[in-house]
Design an enzyme around this catalytic site. Structure first.
Site, mmCIF file in Angstrom:
data_model
loop_
_atom_site.group_PDB
_atom_site.id
_atom_site.type_symbol
_atom_site.label_atom_id
_atom_site.label_comp_id
_atom_site.label_asym_id
_atom_site.label_seq_id
_atom_site.Cartn_x
_atom_site.Cartn_y
_atom_site.Cartn_z
ATOM 1 N NE ARG A 21 -63.488 -19.859 -38.779
ATOM 2 C CZ ARG A 21 -62.998 -19.664 -38.530
ATOM 3 N NH1 ARG A 21 -62.780 -19.655 -37.434
ATOM 4 N NH2 ARG A 21 -62.937 -17.942 -39.142
ATOM 5 C CE LYS A 186 -61.057 -12.483 -34.743
ATOM 6 N NZ LYS A 186 -60.485 -13.758 -35.786
ATOM 7 N N GLY A 339 -65.898 -16.942 -38.884
ATOM 8 C CA GLY A 339 -66.135 -17.696 -38.444
ATOM 9 C C GLY A 339 -67.509 -17.249 -38.160
ATOM 10 N N GLY A 363 -60.608 -12.439 -41.511
ATOM 11 C CA GLY A 363 -59.825 -12.254 -41.881
ATOM 12 C C GLY A 363 -58.986 -12.504 -43.263
HETATM 13 N N1 LIG Z 1 -70.856 -3.579 -31.023
HETATM 14 C C1 LIG Z 1 -69.779 -4.435 -31.049
HETATM 15 N N2 LIG Z 1 -69.498 -4.621 -29.610
HETATM 16 C C2 LIG Z 1 -68.774 -5.564 -28.996
HETATM 17 N N3 LIG Z 1 -68.552 -5.976 -29.867
HETATM 18 C C3 LIG Z 1 -69.517 -6.578 -31.133
HETATM 19 C C4 LIG Z 1 -70.005 -6.067 -31.368
HETATM 20 N N4 LIG Z 1 -70.733 -5.706 -32.874
HETATM 21 C C5 LIG Z 1 -70.490 -7.223 -32.550
HETATM 22 N N5 LIG Z 1 -69.553 -7.584 -31.740
HETATM 23 C C6 LIG Z 1 -68.851 -9.321 -31.392
HETATM 24 O O1 LIG Z 1 -67.650 -9.339 -33.169
HETATM 25 C C7 LIG Z 1 -67.843 -10.485 -33.153
HETATM 26 C C8 LIG Z 1 -67.176 -10.849 -33.894
HETATM 27 O O2 LIG Z 1 -66.251 -10.406 -34.461
HETATM 28 P P1 LIG Z 1 -65.742 -10.550 -35.187
HETATM 29 O O3 LIG Z 1 -64.322 -9.459 -36.023
HETATM 30 O O4 LIG Z 1 -64.018 -11.723 -34.313
HETATM 31 O O5 LIG Z 1 -65.944 -11.584 -36.776
HETATM 32 P P2 LIG Z 1 -65.421 -12.934 -37.961
HETATM 33 O O6 LIG Z 1 -64.614 -11.650 -39.032
HETATM 34 O O7 LIG Z 1 -67.176 -13.067 -37.825
HETATM 35 O O8 LIG Z 1 -65.155 -14.155 -37.372
HETATM 36 P P3 LIG Z 1 -63.062 -14.429 -37.618
HETATM 37 O O9 LIG Z 1 -62.223 -13.412 -38.132
HETATM 38 O O10 LIG Z 1 -63.329 -14.915 -36.700
HETATM 39 O O11 LIG Z 1 -63.484 -14.816 -38.869
HETATM 40 C C9 LIG Z 1 -68.876 -11.471 -32.443
HETATM 41 O O12 LIG Z 1 -68.601 -11.977 -31.096
HETATM 42 C C10 LIG Z 1 -70.068 -10.091 -32.028
HETATM 43 O O13 LIG Z 1 -70.676 -10.422 -30.626
HETATM 44 O O1 LIG Z 2 -60.886 -17.015 -36.137
HETATM 45 C C1 LIG Z 2 -60.308 -16.526 -37.251
HETATM 46 O O2 LIG Z 2 -60.441 -15.434 -38.221
HETATM 47 C C2 LIG Z 2 -59.075 -17.621 -37.744
HETATM 48 O O3 LIG Z 2 -59.100 -18.582 -37.588
HETATM 49 C C3 LIG Z 2 -57.639 -16.494 -37.660
HETATM 50 O O4 LIG Z 2 -57.723 -16.749 -36.104
HETATM 51 P P1 LIG Z 2 -56.847 -15.286 -35.370
HETATM 52 O O5 LIG Z 2 -57.812 -14.069 -36.166
HETATM 53 O O6 LIG Z 2 -56.542 -15.233 -34.272
HETATM 54 O O7 LIG Z 2 -55.451 -15.271 -36.372
#
Ligand SMILES: Nc1ncnc2c1ncn2[C@@H]1O[C@H](COP(=O)(O)OP(=O)(O)OP(=O)(O)O)[C@@H](O)[C@H]1O
Ligand SMILES: O=C(O)[C@H](O)COP(=O)(O)O
Length: 387
Positions: A21, A186, A339, A363
């Protein structure tokens, strides 16, 4: 000039484990500084919830930003306080400063419009122009994303423009079958997007931390796996809705069940319907990897957000690798968003050019695909409102 960037990178202590990023933010910052602007960058890191917390300091990011720019970056140790004022006052044409984590200030994320506006006013006072370039945060109605552009003449940065252009292709008549793969941690954020996605896609594959709420909603025990108990009712609704609409909702058939959340935790593949009570699902299992790959093989458009497991631990990165490889092998229009998802692709040593696009927003991309109006994009489109 105030530039809102998304510099929310994964950290291990003070070590940045993926700087994607920051790299993605460089062209806009360099372009503006190169044209003589005094550039004040603002961004968030993690979720410190309105109070300063050294664990979430942007100091390591300032250092990396300077290395990547090849120019010094003045780091302010607060957001709108004395240090920020001093950094602003000391800037010369073409120089760059970074403010401390915006989320150290309660006004940034406040749901109270007046509190947010007050903080936005203090942030806006640091500059006379605003550039919105933090694509990963445009779905947040936060002061730096939504309110500041209402106070200053504004423009969208190159990263935001490029991201929107690609995502438009996914919303305007995507080639079908259109599959979306969801995972990550998330869960509460992302469950919210499913209702709308069900009206748009042909196939929805659910893995990662998200899958366990679905398995539980189907009546199976998930042991100590990630679970969003308060969303079980919603998820049952999604299962019914998918069936009614003829959307194929594909869930894991097996998972890697671990004794604990650790890189070296003992684990075994178990049926998704038989996760032992004292185990935690940390990745999709081998049969699910094959199932997901098969469901992606004939798709013509694929959007993937969220790792399939805890890819940061090698033993639980296989599911994420399998989905990534399925996308790389396919001739579909493939977009990876998020990310952590992008970080996973790089960490696994997979070729970034194997995908049509890797988005910096997780997101944010999902909400865009839902067809929602995103606060940060709407604010950039709006005519400037007098302060
Ligand atoms: N089964 C699981 N149990 C716990 N954590 C998990 C599991 N599967 C994936 N993860 C965790 O989910 C995290 C990533 O989730 P996130 O929803 O933040 O992803 P992203 O959408 O790529 O990122 P962002 O929304 O921040 O841009 C990683 O750190 C990973 O370790
Ligand atoms: O990691 C992300 O998806 C963005 O930086 C937004 O972060 P947030 O989900 O904590 O608002």
């Amino acid at each position: 000039m105030l530039v809102r960037a998304d510099l929310n990178v994964p950290l291990d202590g003070e070590t940045i484990t993926d700087d994607g990023r920051i790299r993605a933010s460089i062209p806009t910052i360099r372009n503006l500084a190169g044209r003589g602007a005094m550039v004040i960058v603002c961004a968030h890191l993690g979720r410190p919830k309105g109070t300063p917390n050294p664990k979430y300091s942007l100091a390591p990011v300032a250092k990396r930003l300077a290395e990547l720019l090849g120019e010094p970056v003045e780091f302010a140790s607060d957001v709108v306080g004395e240090s920020a004022q001093a950094a602003m006052a000391g800037l010369r044409d073409g120089q760059v400063a970074l403010l401390e984590n915006l989320r150290f200030e309660p006004g940034e994320e406040s749901k109270d419009d007046a509190e947010r506006a007050l903080f936005a006013g203090r942030l806006a006072a640091l500059a006379d122009l605003y550039v919105g370039d933090g694509f990963g945060a445009v779905h947040r109605k936060h002061a730096s994303v939504y309110d500041v552009p209402r106070l200053l003449p504004h423009a969208a940065g190159g990263l935001v423009l490029a991201e929107v252009e690609v995502l438009k292709r996914l919303t305007e008549d995507p080639a079908r079958p259109y599959a979306v793969v969801l995972g990550g941690a998330k869960v509460s954020d992302k469950l919210g997007v499913i209702a709308n996605l069900l009206t748009k896609v042909d196939r929805l594959l659910i893995g990662g931390g998200m899958a366990y709420t679905f398995l539980k909603a189907q009546g199976y025990e998930v042991g100590k796996s990630l679970l969003q108990e308060d969303k079980l009712g919603d998820v049952r609704g999604f299962l019914d809705e998918a069936a009614a609409r003829g959307v194929e909702l594909v869930l894991p058939v097996d998972v890697l069940a671990a004794e604990g959340f650790a890189a070296d935790a003992a684990h075994e593949a178990v049926d998704a319907t038989a996760i032992p009570a004292d185990r935690e699902g940390l990745d999709i299992g081998p049969r699910t990897r094959e199932l997901f790959a098969a469901k992606l093989a004939d798709a013509k458009t694929v959007f993937w957000n969220g790792p399939m497991g805890v890819f940061e631990f090698d033993a639980f990165s296989g599911g994420t690798r399998a989905v990534a490889e399925a996308l790389i092998a396919s001739d579909a229009f493939t977009v990876v968003g998020g990310g952590d998802s992008a970080a996973a692709v790089r960490r696994l040593g997979l070729p970034e050019d194997g995908f049509s696009h890797i988005s910096t927003g997780g997101g944010a991309s999902l909400e865009y695909l839902e067809g929602k109006t995103l606060p940060g994009l709407a604010a950039l489109e709006d005519d400037q409102v007098e302060s």
